[in-house]
Motif scaffolding. Structure first.
Motif, PDB file in Angstrom:
ATOM      1  N   ASP A   1      -0.829   2.390 -15.014  1.00 52.41           N
ATOM      2  CA  ASP A   1      -1.690   3.553 -15.267  1.00 52.41           C
ATOM      3  C   ASP A   1      -1.934   4.428 -14.032  1.00 52.41           C
ATOM      4  O   ASP A   1      -2.825   5.269 -14.038  1.00 52.41           O
ATOM      5  CB  ASP A   1      -3.038   3.129 -15.866  1.00 52.41           C
ATOM      6  N   LYS A   2      -1.147   4.232 -12.966  1.00 48.26           N
ATOM      7  CA  LYS A   2      -1.340   5.035 -11.758  1.00 48.26           C
ATOM      8  C   LYS A   2      -0.059   5.704 -11.283  1.00 48.26           C
ATOM      9  O   LYS A   2      -0.104   6.707 -10.589  1.00 48.26           O
ATOM     10  CB  LYS A   2      -1.887   4.156 -10.631  1.00 48.26           C
ATOM     11  N   GLY A   3       1.070   5.122 -11.608  1.00 46.71           N
ATOM     12  CA  GLY A   3       2.342   5.653 -11.159  1.00 46.71           C
ATOM     13  C   GLY A   3       3.435   5.220 -12.107  1.00 46.71           C
ATOM     14  O   GLY A   3       3.224   4.383 -12.987  1.00 46.71           O
ATOM     15  N   SER A   4       4.592   5.773 -11.914  1.00 43.49           N
ATOM     16  CA  SER A   4       5.712   5.487 -12.815  1.00 43.49           C
ATOM     17  C   SER A   4       6.649   4.452 -12.214  1.00 43.49           C
ATOM     18  O   SER A   4       6.812   4.357 -11.004  1.00 43.49           O
ATOM     19  CB  SER A   4       6.483   6.774 -13.107  1.00 43.49           C
ATOM     20  N   LEU A   5       7.250   3.696 -13.112  1.00 41.31           N
ATOM     21  CA  LEU A   5       8.190   2.656 -12.743  1.00 41.31           C
ATOM     22  C   LEU A   5       9.391   2.783 -13.658  1.00 41.31           C
ATOM     23  O   LEU A   5       9.241   2.816 -14.881  1.00 41.31           O
ATOM     24  CB  LEU A   5       7.527   1.283 -12.925  1.00 41.31           C
TER      25      LEU A   5
ATOM     26  N   ARG B   1       0.834  -1.218   0.000  1.00 38.21           N
ATOM     27  CA  ARG B   1       0.000   0.000   0.000  1.00 38.21           C
ATOM     28  C   ARG B   1       0.861   1.259   0.000  1.00 38.21           C
ATOM     29  O   ARG B   1       0.572   2.229  -0.699  1.00 38.21           O
ATOM     30  CB  ARG B   1      -0.949   0.003   1.204  1.00 38.21           C
ATOM     31  N   ALA B   2       1.936   1.237   0.771  1.00 39.17           N
ATOM     32  CA  ALA B   2       2.835   2.399   0.817  1.00 39.17           C
ATOM     33  C   ALA B   2       3.498   2.617  -0.545  1.00 39.17           C
ATOM     34  O   ALA B   2       3.603   3.756  -1.017  1.00 39.17           O
ATOM     35  CB  ALA B   2       3.890   2.207   1.911  1.00 39.17           C
ATOM     36  N   LEU B   3       3.945   1.544  -1.178  1.00 36.20           N
ATOM     37  CA  LEU B   3       4.582   1.668  -2.486  1.00 36.20           C
ATOM     38  C   LEU B   3       3.593   2.149  -3.546  1.00 36.20           C
ATOM     39  O   LEU B   3       3.963   2.883  -4.461  1.00 36.20           O
ATOM     40  CB  LEU B   3       5.197   0.335  -2.912  1.00 36.20           C
ATOM     41  N   ALA B   4       2.343   1.757  -3.429  1.00 41.25           N
ATOM     42  CA  ALA B   4       1.331   2.160  -4.406  1.00 41.25           C
ATOM     43  C   ALA B   4       1.087   3.671  -4.383  1.00 41.25           C
ATOM     44  O   ALA B   4       0.656   4.247  -5.381  1.00 41.25           O
ATOM     45  CB  ALA B   4       0.020   1.414  -4.155  1.00 41.25           C
TER      46      ALA B   4
END
Length: 131
Positions: free
Chosen positions: A75-79, A40-43
């Motif tokens: 589609d929510k954050g970058s990797l 959850r923290a990483l998300a």
């Protein structure tokens, strides 16, 4: 690292992991029954940098954890993934065909791929240190 620093300077939350250490952190979190809290923290982070990806084959638990992280980013954050191993060999290193397809489909779908060629910058840095 320069891309991560630039993201930080523009007030984006960034987490950097060398993949071997991330695997250790996930195993520790699992043993302490706090793995879902770590996911959850990483998300919530804007950018996750995974350095030294695919240096060693992944265990089944590692593959599943990586899929969770990658799926949460989709589609929510970058990797940002760095590796010394050519992308064409990642599927073999992931190991499981089904999970490999799932992970790489999410990674490759919206990816910008940059392949660097030439000598390592570390070599030049070390030459300057000892000169």
């Amino acid at each position: 690292c320069a891309l991560a620093h630039a993201a930080c300077r523009t007030d984006h939350a960034v987490r950097y992991f060398r993949v071997p250490r991330l695997i250790e952190d996930l195993a520790r979190a699992g043993a302490e029954a706090r793995k879902s809290a770590l996911f959850r923290a990483l998300a919530k982070v804007d950018l996750i940098v995974l350095d030294d990806f695919a240096l060693t084959p992944l265990s089944d638990a590692n593959r599943r954890d990586l899929l969770e992280i990658v799926d949460d980013r989709y589609d929510k954050g970058s990797l940002l993934i760095t590796s010394q191993v050519p992308v064409a060999q990642w599927h073999d290193i992931i190991g499981d065909p089904t999970l490999g397809d799932a992970i790489l489909d999410r990674v490759v779908h919206n990816a910008h791929r940059i392949e660097l060629k030439g000598e390592s910058l570390r070599r030049h840095t070390n030459e300057r240190k000892f000169a």
